[in-house]
Design a protein around this motif. Structure first.
Motif, PDB file in Angstrom:
ATOM      1  N   UNK A 101       0.928  -1.186  -0.293  1.00 27.59           N
ATOM      2  CA  UNK A 101      -0.037   0.331  -0.259  1.00 27.59           C
ATOM      3  C   UNK A 101       0.937   1.215  -0.198  1.00 27.59           C
ATOM      4  N   UNK A 102       0.364   2.065  -0.843  1.00 24.14           N
ATOM      5  CA  UNK A 102       1.057   3.999  -0.478  1.00 24.14           C
ATOM      6  C   UNK A 102       0.399   4.601  -0.664  1.00 24.14           C
ATOM      7  N   UNK A 103       1.530   5.515   0.041  1.00 23.86           N
ATOM      8  CA  UNK A 103       1.047   7.144  -0.120  1.00 23.86           C
ATOM      9  C   UNK A 103       2.196   8.401  -0.745  1.00 23.86           C
ATOM     10  N   UNK A 104       1.429   8.994  -1.461  1.00 23.17           N
ATOM     11  CA  UNK A 104       2.281   9.771  -2.377  1.00 23.17           C
ATOM     12  C   UNK A 104       1.761  11.684  -2.316  1.00 23.17           C
ATOM     13  N   UNK A 105       2.715  11.690  -2.491  1.00 27.43           N
ATOM     14  CA  UNK A 105       2.294  13.616  -2.877  1.00 27.43           C
ATOM     15  C   UNK A 105       2.725  14.147  -3.330  1.00 27.43           C
TER      16      UNK A 105
END
Length: 272
Positions: free
Chosen positions: A156-160
């Motif tokens: 699972x990933x978070x990108x900003x």
């Protein structure tokens, strides 16, 4: 620099030194992006083992992308720095909310991703911190930045992507009484793993920061662990070059009456 922000930092300084042998560590927190999300207070309280601290009735969670450098024990000189070198530098993504215990306000970490296997092993044992191993890429600067964090187990990933509309913005302390000050000027961390409630204090100079625009291009790192993030609203983003020579205190037991919440809130050590 406002008198109010100076007072918050000064109070933190006094609190840190009110306990024996403080601080434990000194480190630099650099190239910081703080992304603030407004969430449902009721849902957040269900996964938070301390009383929420609310801003005019609203609950917030902040994603803090930060690079830690030069962490070393306060005592021990060059030898201490040498022994601590394997833990001295790594990247973090902190998922934190805002809480209070008795008369003191602070933060509580829902989870923290970092790219150091050794720190992931030691942090929960020493400080009760909910560490997770992740693959982290940051390109943060004062005018914005890019970042991506991938959970090592689930993928699972978070990108900003954060950008200033005016190029390099002017840095300043938070305005006294503002939401920025309420979110950023925090100096106590309350944590709970397997029903062990602990806190530690920090101290640093007030943040120099600027507001930027942000876009979250991936959120599965959040939504797979906490459904409350599916309806979260962006509430602002601050960039900062960071703070140096941060004092990080010893872990201490939280005393006093515990907040009556579900057992799952104190045992949330399997996120992802």
């Amino acid at each position: 620099m406002t008198d109010e922000v100076q007072t918050l930092s000064a109070i933190a300084h006094e609190r840190m030194l009110s306990l024996p042998r403080e601080p434990l560590f000194i480190a630099d927190w650099l190239d910081v992006v703080m992304i603030h999300l407004e969430v449902d207070a009721g849902e957040l309280q269900e996964v938070t083992p301390f009383q929420l601290d609310l801003w005019h009735g609203c609950a917030f969670v902040t994603l803090v992308a930060v690079t830690l450098r030069r962490m070393h024990p306060r005592f021990g000189g060059k030898l201490g720095e040498l022994v601590f070198r394997p833990l001295a530098s790594h990247r973090f993504l902190n998922v934190r909310t805002y809480v209070r215990h008795e008369h003191e306000t602070g933060i509580h970490f829902l989870a923290e991703w970092l790219d150091s296997k050794l720190a992931v092993q030691l942090g929960p044992r020493a400080f009760g911190l909910p560490y997770r191993l992740g693959r982290i890429e940051y390109e943060n600067e004062v005018s914005g930045g890019r970042g991506r964090v991938v959970d090592a187990r689930s993928g699972a990933a978070l990108a900003y992507r954060a950008d200033s509309e005016i190029g390099a913005p002017e840095l300043a302390p938070c305005v006294a009484g503002s939401l920025d000050e309420w979110l950023m000027e925090r100096y106590t961390a309350f944590n709970c793993i397997r029903a062990r409630r602990r806190f530690f204090r920090v101290w640093h100079e007030p943040w120099l920061q600027a507001r930027v625009q942000v876009e979250l291009t991936e959120r599965s790192l959040l939504t797979r662990s906490w459904p409350l993030f599916r309806d979260a609203n962006l509430a602002g983003t601050n960039c900062s070059p960071g703070v140096r020579d941060v004092w990080m205190g010893w872990p201490h037991r939280v005393r006093g009456a515990a907040l009556a919440v579900s057992t799952k809130t104190c045992c949330l050590d399997g996120v992802g």
